[in-house]
Design an enzyme around this catalytic site. Structure first.
Site, short mmCIF file in Angstrom:
data_model
loop_
_atom_site.label_atom_id
_atom_site.label_comp_id
_atom_site.label_asym_id
_atom_site.label_seq_id
_atom_site.Cartn_x
_atom_site.Cartn_y
_atom_site.Cartn_z
N LEU A 47 3.30 -9.19 -0.87
CA LEU A 47 2.67 -8.57 0.15
C LEU A 47 1.27 -8.75 0.14
CD1 LEU A 47 5.17 -5.80 1.52
CD2 LEU A 47 5.37 -8.15 1.56
N GLN A 99 -8.43 -7.51 -10.56
CA GLN A 99 -9.35 -6.20 -10.09
C GLN A 99 -8.85 -4.97 -10.98
OE1 GLN A 99 -9.81 -4.98 -5.78
NE2 GLN A 99 -8.02 -4.01 -6.11
N GLY A 150 -2.64 -1.86 -6.99
CA GLY A 150 -1.36 -2.69 -7.33
C GLY A 150 -1.78 -3.72 -8.27
N SER A 181 -2.50 -8.23 2.81
CA SER A 181 -2.89 -8.21 4.19
C SER A 181 -3.31 -9.63 4.94
CB SER A 181 -4.17 -7.34 4.37
OG SER A 181 -3.73 -6.12 3.84
N ARG A 182 -3.52 -10.67 3.97
CA ARG A 182 -3.97 -11.99 4.41
C ARG A 182 -2.55 -12.89 4.67
NH1 ARG A 182 -8.43 -11.06 0.44
NH2 ARG A 182 -10.21 -11.04 1.55
N HIS A 204 0.73 -1.46 0.07
CA HIS A 204 -0.16 0.03 0.02
C HIS A 204 0.91 1.45 0.04
CE1 HIS A 204 -2.81 -2.85 2.20
NE2 HIS A 204 -3.34 -2.56 1.11
N LYS A 224 -0.58 -6.50 -8.10
CA LYS A 224 -0.73 -7.84 -7.20
C LYS A 224 -2.44 -8.27 -7.51
CE LYS A 224 -1.26 -10.47 -3.68
NZ LYS A 224 -2.61 -10.60 -3.29
O1 PAF Z 1 -7.86 -3.67 -3.35
C1 PAF Z 1 -8.35 -3.61 -2.44
O2 PAF Z 1 -8.11 -3.13 -1.22
C2 PAF Z 1 -9.75 -3.53 -2.36
O3 PAF Z 1 -10.34 -4.28 -3.40
C3 PAF Z 1 -10.31 -2.04 -2.79
C4 PAF Z 1 -9.98 -1.47 -4.27
C5 PAF Z 1 -9.86 -0.84 -1.91
C6 PAF Z 1 -11.84 -1.84 -2.96
O4 PAF Z 1 -12.54 -2.22 -1.62
#
Ligand code: PAF
Length: 280
Positions: free
Chosen positions: A181, A150, A144, A183-184, A34, A146
């Protein structure tokens, strides 16, 4: 750094801020991946906004919404240290007030890969990202690589719906052993964490073969699978894909930009990763 919870005050603040305005959308639990998005935004934009919102509509019924890591205080400290100007951290009720019933429904691109394993996931992502764009009104938004699918879904939404922000993709940040990296990663036991770099090793094998001249997508998939299967702790392999980087349609031959991606399970944790090949 201003931290705002309401849609109205956030839009008021961004209406008068110096432009360009860059937005880094996050679900919190921030890590160096991030922060790479924030640093890129900071380098390119006069004002940097970040959002922190664990979006319930992108989690399936059996997924980890309740246990998703949350630490607002720590996240705000990290964002402040990176020079972020404004954080939009709404409550679920602010984003989805009673009676909310309008959705962004992404098309075929969102049904493949992650979409097949997580029905409705990208509908939730696209809807919340559209809402973030409407509230914050950024000139650029940073995502990202990653989460490659998305990124593709958001790019298509912005194109199809004539949305304003330029979408900026930032390369995946990895630990020294190659693990992307996420969060999970916090869910992994020490043994699982030790096994997890097999994911990037497997994807790198496809990259190596492609650089050596292999263009057969079937052979690239088989090579990734072979490396993944060498790790006994991997509980399951949801998919191994070699797909067109734009449409995510599976390829027979790699002739242009392509994404090699996989989703695997280590214990209860599902991890995804990808690499780009073919002049991507
Ligand atoms: O990638 C993420 O952390 C989430 O999918 C996002 C883009 C913030 C949408 O909730």
């Amino acid at each position: 750094m201003q931290t705002l919870n309401s849609n109205t005050t956030t839009t008021q603040a961004t209406t008068t801020c110096p432009r360009p305005l860059g937005l880094v959308p996050t679900m919190g639990a921030l890590h160096e991946g991030h922060l790479a998005l924030v640093r890129r935004a900071r380098a390119e934009c006069a004002t940097v906004a970040a959002s922190i919102f664990v979006n319930p509509t992108q989690f399936g019924a059996n997924e980890d919404l309740a246990t998703y890591p949350r630490d607002m205080e720590r996240d705000l400290g990290l964002l402040e240290a990176e020079g972020v100007d404004l954080v939009y951290a709404p409550t679920p009720e602010e984003v989805y007030p009673p009676g909310f019933d309008t959705w962004i429904e992404p098309g075929a691109l969102a049904e493949r890969l992650e979409g097949a394993a997580r029905p409705g996931h990208f509908r939730g992502v696209a809807t919340v990202v559209a809402k973030l764009f409407n509230v914050v009104r950024p000139d650029r938004a940073y995502f990202g690589q990653k989460d490659g699918q998305q990124l593709a879904v958001i790019r298509q939404m912005v194109r199809d719906l004539n949305m304003g922000p330029e979408i900026v993709a930032v390369p995946t940040v990895r630990d020294a052993d190659g693990l992307a990296l996420s969060s999970r990663n916090a869910y992994l036991t020490p043994e699982q964490r030790q096994a997890a770099p097999v994911i990037y090793r497997a994807l790198s094998e496809a990259q190596r073969l492609w650089l050596d001249g292999e263009t057969g997508a079937g052979r690239l998939r088989a090579a990734v699978l072979e490396v993944l299967k060498s790790e006994p702790l991997l509980g399951g392999i949801d998919y191994v894909s070699v797909a067109d980087a734009g449409t995510l349609e599976e390829l027979e031959q790699v002739a242009g930009p392509a994404m090699v991606s996989t989703a695997v399970r280590l214990g209860q944790t599902r991890l995804i990763d990808n690499v780009l090949i073919g002049s991507a």
